[in-house]
Write a protein that holds these residues in place. Structure first.
Motif, short mmCIF file in Angstrom:
data_model
loop_
_atom_site.label_atom_id
_atom_site.label_comp_id
_atom_site.label_asym_id
_atom_site.label_seq_id
_atom_site.Cartn_x
_atom_site.Cartn_y
_atom_site.Cartn_z
N PHE A 90 0.90 -1.15 -0.02
CA PHE A 90 0.05 -0.16 -0.02
C PHE A 90 0.80 1.29 0.10
O PHE A 90 0.78 2.15 -0.67
CB PHE A 90 -0.86 -0.08 1.19
CG PHE A 90 -2.13 0.96 1.18
CD1 PHE A 90 -3.13 0.55 0.51
CD2 PHE A 90 -1.99 2.48 1.36
CE1 PHE A 90 -4.10 1.32 0.11
CE2 PHE A 90 -3.14 3.06 1.24
CZ PHE A 90 -4.17 2.43 0.41
N GLY A 91 1.80 1.37 0.79
CA GLY A 91 2.93 2.31 0.76
C GLY A 91 3.36 2.63 -0.69
O GLY A 91 3.60 3.69 -1.02
N GLU A 92 3.70 1.29 -1.30
CA GLU A 92 4.09 1.46 -2.69
C GLU A 92 3.06 2.27 -3.49
O GLU A 92 3.64 2.92 -4.31
CB GLU A 92 4.40 -0.05 -3.42
CG GLU A 92 5.78 -0.57 -2.69
CD GLU A 92 6.00 -1.86 -3.07
OE1 GLU A 92 5.49 -2.26 -4.16
OE2 GLU A 92 6.93 -2.65 -2.47
N VAL A 93 1.87 1.78 -3.19
CA VAL A 93 0.95 2.35 -4.36
C VAL A 93 0.82 4.00 -4.21
O VAL A 93 0.78 4.69 -5.00
CB VAL A 93 -0.45 1.81 -4.16
CG1 VAL A 93 -1.61 2.61 -4.68
CG2 VAL A 93 -0.37 0.42 -4.48
N GLU A 94 1.10 4.36 -2.69
CA GLU A 94 0.83 5.70 -2.34
C GLU A 94 2.17 6.45 -2.83
O GLU A 94 2.05 7.43 -3.45
CB GLU A 94 0.87 5.82 -0.81
CG GLU A 94 -0.28 5.51 -0.16
CD GLU A 94 -0.65 6.34 0.88
OE1 GLU A 94 0.22 6.12 1.84
OE2 GLU A 94 -1.60 6.97 1.06
N GLY A 95 3.28 5.59 -2.85
CA GLY A 95 4.73 6.20 -3.43
C GLY A 95 4.38 6.28 -4.95
O GLY A 95 4.87 7.63 -5.47
N VAL A 96 3.74 5.47 -5.57
CA VAL A 96 3.70 5.64 -7.12
C VAL A 96 3.01 6.81 -7.48
O VAL A 96 2.81 7.55 -8.30
CB VAL A 96 2.99 4.26 -7.68
CG1 VAL A 96 2.63 4.51 -9.14
CG2 VAL A 96 3.97 3.15 -7.67
N PHE A 97 1.57 7.06 -6.26
CA PHE A 97 0.72 8.03 -6.76
C PHE A 97 1.43 9.33 -6.55
O PHE A 97 1.09 10.19 -7.26
CB PHE A 97 -0.59 7.95 -5.88
CG PHE A 97 -1.53 8.93 -6.18
CD1 PHE A 97 -2.03 9.04 -7.23
CD2 PHE A 97 -1.99 9.99 -5.05
CE1 PHE A 97 -2.98 10.08 -7.57
CE2 PHE A 97 -2.71 10.74 -5.17
CZ PHE A 97 -3.32 11.16 -6.50
N ASN A 98 2.45 9.53 -5.51
CA ASN A 98 3.05 10.56 -5.33
C ASN A 98 3.95 10.77 -6.36
O ASN A 98 3.84 12.14 -6.67
CB ASN A 98 3.88 10.56 -3.92
CG ASN A 98 3.00 10.57 -2.90
OD1 ASN A 98 1.81 11.30 -3.03
ND2 ASN A 98 3.49 10.27 -1.63
N SER A 99 4.63 10.12 -6.92
CA SER A 99 5.66 10.31 -7.97
C SER A 99 4.75 10.74 -9.11
O SER A 99 5.21 11.46 -9.94
CB SER A 99 6.51 9.16 -8.34
OG SER A 99 5.79 7.99 -8.78
N MET A 100 3.58 10.18 -9.27
CA MET A 100 2.72 10.60 -10.69
C MET A 100 2.23 12.04 -10.48
O MET A 100 2.01 12.69 -11.30
CB MET A 100 1.44 9.66 -10.35
CG MET A 100 0.92 9.53 -11.99
SD MET A 100 -0.63 8.40 -11.89
CE MET A 100 -1.92 9.72 -11.21
N LEU A 101 1.80 12.30 -9.11
CA LEU A 101 1.54 13.88 -9.12
C LEU A 101 2.84 14.55 -9.34
O LEU A 101 2.61 15.75 -9.93
CB LEU A 101 1.20 13.92 -7.46
CG LEU A 101 -0.05 13.30 -6.96
CD1 LEU A 101 -0.37 13.44 -5.55
CD2 LEU A 101 -1.28 14.08 -7.88
N LYS A 102 4.04 14.02 -8.81
CA LYS A 102 5.01 14.98 -8.84
C LYS A 102 5.60 15.29 -10.57
O LYS A 102 5.71 16.36 -11.06
CB LYS A 102 6.37 14.44 -8.29
CG LYS A 102 6.32 14.80 -6.89
CD LYS A 102 7.59 14.21 -6.26
CE LYS A 102 7.37 13.73 -4.97
NZ LYS A 102 8.47 13.14 -4.19
N GLN A 103 5.14 14.18 -11.15
CA GLN A 103 5.48 13.93 -12.67
C GLN A 103 4.31 15.03 -13.21
O GLN A 103 4.72 16.01 -14.18
CB GLN A 103 5.15 12.63 -13.10
CG GLN A 103 6.14 12.30 -14.08
CD GLN A 103 6.14 10.79 -14.56
OE1 GLN A 103 4.95 10.32 -14.39
NE2 GLN A 103 7.24 10.34 -15.07
N ASN A 104 3.24 15.06 -12.98
CA ASN A 104 2.19 15.84 -13.32
C ASN A 104 2.48 17.26 -13.18
O ASN A 104 2.22 18.12 -13.93
CB ASN A 104 0.79 15.42 -12.67
CG ASN A 104 0.25 14.32 -13.39
OD1 ASN A 104 0.43 13.68 -14.14
ND2 ASN A 104 -1.00 14.12 -12.90
#
Ligand code: C2E
Ligand code: CA
Ligand code: CA
Length: 700
Positions: free
Chosen positions: A225-239
């Motif tokens: 779950f932490g990984e999913v959150e991390g992926v979402f965070n990096s997606m936000l940063k990329q966005n």
């Protein structure tokens, strides 16, 4: 207060439960856990059930066997009686017993039918419908060496077993419920709540796409779950990075758009200027001139004094252009434009109407002068002053047409077209430099248009014919013929080539007509050659035909098809036409030389000629214009001119032919002066017959 807390807790529990029940993932997970626990419990229950049953049966059998052992121990000294056995049955789980030793048998109670060894597996021993088991004990010292058969009552074992099963099932259910509850709690803590939070965060970030960084959260967990959150965070940063790039691009695009719009506007403006102003002279063009004049004439304040539209055309400008080059021609036009513009009060009231033609408003408001005629004279005088281009000086003559406002028209278009008609008139009569419009000119224009219309169909309607005029040497022997075109109009009758050829040239029809003439001339030449004709045929060619790139080759094909030698065909082109745009005609003229086609310069002496050019061209003959022959032999000027032309032509290696020879005196003078050939009514009028006809038909 406590009640309120209670209600609040209930509500939040209900919500939680609803949330859990609504979550498909949790529902499936807890259901699976519940089912798994139940399955495990059941799997454990089956062997326990069997063991428990065996234990219960052993217990009953043990009690029975103890009762028998005790009975036999007490009876050792005494006689065994039936009553004693009955008592044994009543005081033990036994319902029947049989003792045997030394052939003596004692029996009491129920009869025993299915004895089973007592030390075997009791569970598998057969049971009577009353719930009893028949057992056998072998002779044993404990049993005073009696062989014992016993029927033991085990009917209560079933009910005890059922109770056992219920007990175990209840316990399993309790465990399953507990484990499920714990699972639900863990699932909620570990998955559902964070999942819902993440879902909420994703949907909010989606809605507020412009601020992705606002939805960044620290990832505390080290699981998937932490990984999913991390992926979402990096997606936000990329966005966020994309967004800033997008913004940058957008800004650049905006700038580009702005720039393009500015350029477009500028181009539009330039285009507008280009469509309204003449590029070369900077004067207004025809459409702006018309617009400005219309504006002026419709102004109620105008009309105080007399005004007129003046149209000026440079005479022989084409020749100047051809001889001095386009660049010099352009400079001359610019200078003339500058001079004419000096007479205009408004920049829209003076225009270059095209080529070498200018338009100007003269009169009261036009400022040229209050008196139209004085104004016009001043303009013409200014235009005719020599023009200096580099070291060269050019004399320009102008022809002017005038249309007076009110008298010759009310609107700009009418006045302009009338002034142009008048200008063309002036051009045709060299003695009259200025021509005021007259109403009959309009009729002439109509007539002209009618002629053009019917000329277009003249070839198809077989209204054209070739006449042939003989050309002779000094001894009056025929050397050839000039082909002259005739048009017989169905209602107007014969139309003079002097009238329709210029029309055909202006409209471009001359190319098609010229092709027809050449084809006819070559066909005639072939016919004549077959009858022994060895002379030449001269065919008139217009400037426009020389500019046609396929012209020379079409002649070559025509000659080849008919088997006629190029030497027998001579192309006549007027001096003016030849010198006009000579650079443009050069390709065709060079091709003539390659094809062995020769040129005769027609109407020589009436235009400008560059000797340098003449020398370079395949010119074999110079034709002295009729106007110089008319004056012979008395006019000294004509004599001098004819003599000069003859000498000059001979120096250049060309022959000379004089046209329009009508009298013997003219013929003798020309022969004496060295003119090689003669052509004119004296020697023969143009006629249909040509070579074969001895008596040529009359031209008229
Ligand atoms: P041009 O080439 O100078 O032709 C000579 C003109 O003078 C002819 O007029 C001819 O009939 C006339 N003429 C000949 N001998 C005498 C004479 O002794 N006295 C007088 N007064 N006139 C004489 P036409 O046939 O009316 O032709 C006029 C012009 O039309 C020609 O002048 C030529 O420039 C043009 N033209 C005629 N046919 C053609 C043609 O097929 N193609 C082209 N492009 N132009 C042609
Ligand atoms: Ca001619
Ligand atoms: Ca001529």
């Amino acid at each position: 207060m406590a009640g309120e807390d209670h209600a609040l807790a209930r509500r939040s529990f209900n919500e939680w439960a609803r949330q859990l029940a609504g979550c498909r993932l949790c529902r499936n997970l807890t259901l699976a856990a519940f089912a798994a626990i139940l399955a495990i419990e059941v799997a454990i229950l089956i062997p326990s059930y069997r063991n428990y049953e065996e234990d219960l049966l052993n217990e009953r059998v043990d009690v029975a066997s103890q009762a028998v052992i005790t009975f036999l121990k007490h009876s050792r000294s005494r006689e065994i009686t039936i009553d004693a056995l009955e008592l044994l049955i009543a005081s033990s789980p036994l319902t029947g017993v049989s003792l045997r030793r030394d052939g003596i048998e004692y029996e009491a109670g129920e009869a025993i039918r299915m004895p089973h060894p007592a030390d075997g597996l009791l569970r598998s021993a057969p049971r009577t419908p009353q719930g009893t088991i028949d057992l056998s004990w072998g002779a044993d010292p404990l049993l005073s060496d009696y062989e014992v058969l016993a029927r033991v009552d085990v009917s209560d074992v079933s009910s005890e077993l059922i109770a056992f099963v219920f007990r175990i099932l209840g316990l399993s259910l309790l465990i399953a419920v507990f484990v499920t509850a714990v699972t639900m709690f863990v699932v909620d803590r570990m998955m559902l709540s964070p999942l819902l939070k993440l879902r909420d965060r994703i949907s909010r970030a989606g809605e507020d796409a412009e601020h992705p960084l606002k939805y960044l959260t620290p990832t505390g967990r080290c699981d998937e779950f932490g990984e999913v959150e991390g992926v979402f965070n990096s997606m936000l940063k990329q966005n966020a990075a994309y967004l800033s790039r997008l913004k940058l691009l957008n800004r650049e695009l905006d700038q580009l758009l702005e720039e393009r719009t500015r350029t477009l506007r500028r181009t539009e403006q330039e285009l507008k200027i280009r469509t309204l102003y003449d590029q070369l002279t900077g004067l207004a063009n025809r459409s702006l001139f018309e617009e400005q004049l219309d504006h002026h004439f419709s102004d109620p304040d105008h009309g105080g004094g007399e005004e007129a539209v003046l149209v000026l055309g440079l005479n022989d400008f084409q020749a100047l252009n051809g001889l001095a080059g386009h660049e010099t021609g352009d400079r001359v036009l610019q200078e003339i434009a500058r001079r004419i513009a000096g007479f205009s009060a408004n920049h829209g009231w003076v225009a270059r109407l095209g080529g070498d033609v200018f338009g100007l408003l003269v009169g009261e408001r036009g400022r040229a002068s209050t008196d139209i005629e004085v104004g016009i004279s001043a303009v013409i005088e200014a235009c005719q002053r020599p023009v200096q281009v580099g070291r060269k000086t050019f004399e320009c003559e102008v022809s002017a047409g005038v249309a007076v406002s009110g008298l010759d028209g009310l609107d700009a278009r009418t006045l302009l077209s009338h002034a142009e008609i008048a200008m063309h008139r002036a051009k045709k009569s060299p003695s009259q430099r200025v021509q005021f419009f007259a109403s009959e000119f309009g009729d002439q224009v109509l007539h002209r248009q009618e002629l053009i219309h019917s000329l277009k169909a003249a070839i198809e309607n077989r209204q054209l014919q070739l006449y042939f005029q003989p050309q002779c040497d000094r001894l009056r022997r025929n050397t050839g013929y000039e082909a002259l075109l005739r048009w017989h109009h169905p209602t107007l009758g014969p139309v003079s080539p002097a009238e329709f050829i210029p029309l055909a040239e202006e409209t471009g029809l001359i190319v098609k007509i010229g092709d027809w003439v050449l084809e006819q001339a070559v066909a005639t030449l072939k016919g004549w050659s077959e009858q022994g004709f060895t002379g030449r045929m001269a065919v008139n060619v217009s400037a426009l035909q020389l500019h046609d790139p396929g012209f020379a080759d079409r002649i070559a094909v025509s000659l080849r098809n008919k088997g006629v030698s190029a030497r027998q065909l001579e192309l006549e082109i007027t001096e003016t036409a030849l010198m006009q745009d000579i650079e443009l005609a050069m390709a065709t003229l060079n091709r003539f030389r390659e094809l062995d086609l020769t040129l005769a310069v027609d109407d020589f002496g009436t235009g400008y000629s560059s000797l340098a050019y003449l020398k370079a061209l395949p010119v074999s003959r110079i034709k002295i214009d009729r106007t110089f022959v008319t004056g012979l032999p008395d006019n000294e000027q004509d004599e001098a001119l004819c003599r000069t032309i003859i000498n000059m032509a001979h120096t250049m290696g060309c022959e000379v032919i004089a046209e329009g020879v009508e009298t013997e005196a003219q013929a003798s003078w020309l022969a004496l002066a060295g003119c090689d050939e003669l052509q004119g009514y004296l020697l023969g009028k143009p006629g249909l017959q040509g070579f074969q006809g001895t008596a040529d038909a009359d031209d008229s």
